[in-house]
Enzyme design. Structure first.
Site, mmCIF file in Angstrom:
data_model
loop_
_atom_site.group_PDB
_atom_site.id
_atom_site.type_symbol
_atom_site.label_atom_id
_atom_site.label_comp_id
_atom_site.label_asym_id
_atom_site.label_seq_id
_atom_site.Cartn_x
_atom_site.Cartn_y
_atom_site.Cartn_z
ATOM 1 N N LYS A 54 0.839 -1.205 0.000
ATOM 2 C CA LYS A 54 0.000 0.000 0.000
ATOM 3 C C LYS A 54 0.873 1.254 0.000
ATOM 4 O O LYS A 54 0.605 2.215 -0.724
ATOM 5 C CB LYS A 54 -0.945 -0.024 1.214
ATOM 6 C CG LYS A 54 -2.033 -1.087 1.072
ATOM 7 C CD LYS A 54 -2.858 -1.305 2.320
ATOM 8 C CE LYS A 54 -3.825 -2.475 2.082
ATOM 9 N NZ LYS A 54 -4.735 -2.740 3.206
ATOM 10 N N GLN A 98 -4.814 -1.584 9.407
ATOM 11 C CA GLN A 98 -4.679 -2.883 8.755
ATOM 12 C C GLN A 98 -5.255 -3.977 9.653
ATOM 13 O O GLN A 98 -4.940 -4.062 10.835
ATOM 14 C CB GLN A 98 -3.195 -3.151 8.435
ATOM 15 C CG GLN A 98 -2.941 -4.411 7.630
ATOM 16 C CD GLN A 98 -3.525 -4.360 6.222
ATOM 17 O OE1 GLN A 98 -3.667 -3.297 5.621
ATOM 18 N NE2 GLN A 98 -3.889 -5.517 5.688
ATOM 19 N N ASP A 121 -11.001 2.596 3.594
ATOM 20 C CA ASP A 121 -11.351 1.177 3.449
ATOM 21 C C ASP A 121 -12.867 1.016 3.278
ATOM 22 O O ASP A 121 -13.330 -0.030 2.841
ATOM 23 C CB ASP A 121 -10.956 0.406 4.712
ATOM 24 C CG ASP A 121 -9.616 -0.296 4.589
ATOM 25 O OD1 ASP A 121 -9.243 -0.655 3.462
ATOM 26 O OD2 ASP A 121 -8.970 -0.495 5.635
HETATM 27 N N1 GUN Z 1 -6.878 -7.007 5.725
HETATM 28 C C1 GUN Z 1 -7.159 -7.739 4.620
HETATM 29 N N2 GUN Z 1 -7.649 -6.945 3.656
HETATM 30 C C2 GUN Z 1 -7.689 -5.699 4.150
HETATM 31 C C3 GUN Z 1 -8.093 -4.434 3.622
HETATM 32 O O1 GUN Z 1 -8.546 -4.297 2.485
HETATM 33 N N3 GUN Z 1 -7.975 -3.377 4.469
HETATM 34 C C4 GUN Z 1 -7.494 -3.494 5.730
HETATM 35 N N4 GUN Z 1 -7.430 -2.406 6.484
HETATM 36 N N5 GUN Z 1 -7.116 -4.641 6.253
HETATM 37 C C5 GUN Z 1 -7.213 -5.735 5.462
#
Ligand code: GUN
Length: 284
Positions: A54, A98, A121
């Site tokens: 990311k 996350q 998100d």
């Molecule tokens: N864990 C697995 N996929 C995601 C996601 O798209 N966003 C976040 N914040 N955590 C995750």
């Protein structure tokens, strides 16, 4: 192989190019870069990799990004205090925590603490509500990325049988809502569905988001279907693989996403798109 490969890296590259152009415009207009902050708690190895991807994507499109790494020992209250600090920081447009968080932390409370206008998100109640009401707002990254891939490959959704396997808040439920909003006839299958194959064989568009390697085999797929694999699993040899048994399904499907290189890059790309959207809203 008969199926056409849906190339998530290709669609991502196109969208990231568009975001970079918009970032340049944004910077000219407002004298700053859109900013993303990622909060990671502990050292879950998969999360370390996802967060790195990311942050790299932010760098690629010229966003300002920060990563706050908190110790595993933090309590729910301490993590929420950190979220609130970032909520109040005007240089940050998008904030994501996350997941998964360490077991002792109340994930729902932490997710709820993210300011709705920074929730890139789209995991919070406000965005989930908008999505259910088809009111167009920031969309959850993985399902939004899948819709972009379908659009790019000109795979129609309206009037088609869509089957989503898995009912998680992150993928299954929002995926079903987006396919419905695009006029698909949507079925959600899950762990209590007695005959999964009977349901998946109806699908023109089949999305599997379960997290079990080899779950979807060729005999469970309608000839010509578009098969989208959200799974991120390791097989017995430790190799990254999805939920779909690629070798048998590619002989039956019309379209298929690989793992890696399918849905994964699109999730990160949509996060970038959502951050730009949040930054533009912040300036309005
Ligand atoms: N864990 C697995 N996929 C995601 C996601 O798209 N966003 C976040 N914040 N955590 C995750």
């Amino acid at each position: 192989m008969s199926a056409i490969l849906i190339d998530g890296k290709l669609v991502s590259a196109k969208l990231r190019g568009e975001v970079t152009e918009k970032r340049i415009e944004f910077e000219k207009k407002y004298g700053r870069k859109p900013g993303l902050c990622v909060i990671r708690v502990g050292e879950d190895p998969a999360s370390v990799v996802y967060v790195r991807n990311k942050l790299r994507a932010c760098e690629e499109v010229g966003f300002a990004s920060t990563c706050n790494i908190l110790p595993e020992s933090y309590t729910t209250e301490q993590v929420i205090a950190e979220v609130e600090k970032v909520n109040a920081d005007p240089t940050v447009d998008g904030l994501l925590v996350q997941l998964p968080l360490p077991k002792h932390i109340d994930e729902a409370r932490v997710v709820a603490a993210v300011a709705p206008e920074k929730d890139v998100d789209a995991f919070g109640k406000l965005d989930a509500g908008h999505l259910c009401l088809d009111e167009g707002n920031v969309l959850p990254c993985t399902p939004a990325g899948i819709m972009e891939m379908l659009k790019h490959y000109e795979i129609p959704v309206a009037g088609k049988e869509c089957v989503v396997v898995g009912r998680s808040n992150i993928v299954g439920r929002p995926m079903a809502a987006l396919l419905l909003a695009a006029d698909g006839t949507v079925t959600i299958a899950h762990s209590r569905t007695p005959d999964l194959g009977a349901v998946t064989r109806r699908a023109d568009i089949l999305v599997s988001a379960v997290g079990r390697a080899g779950l979807i085999t060729g005999d469970m797929v309608k000839p010509g279907a578009a098969v989208i694999d959200v799974g991120m699993n390791r097989n017995a040899e430790g190799k990254l693989c999805g939920d779909v048994d690629f070798d048998s399904v590619k002989e039956v499907a019309g379209y298929i996403t690989p793992v890696p290189g399918g849905v994964g890059p699109m999730t990160v790309t949509m996060l970038i798109c959502n951050t730009l959207y949040a930054a533009e809203n912040a300036e309005k």
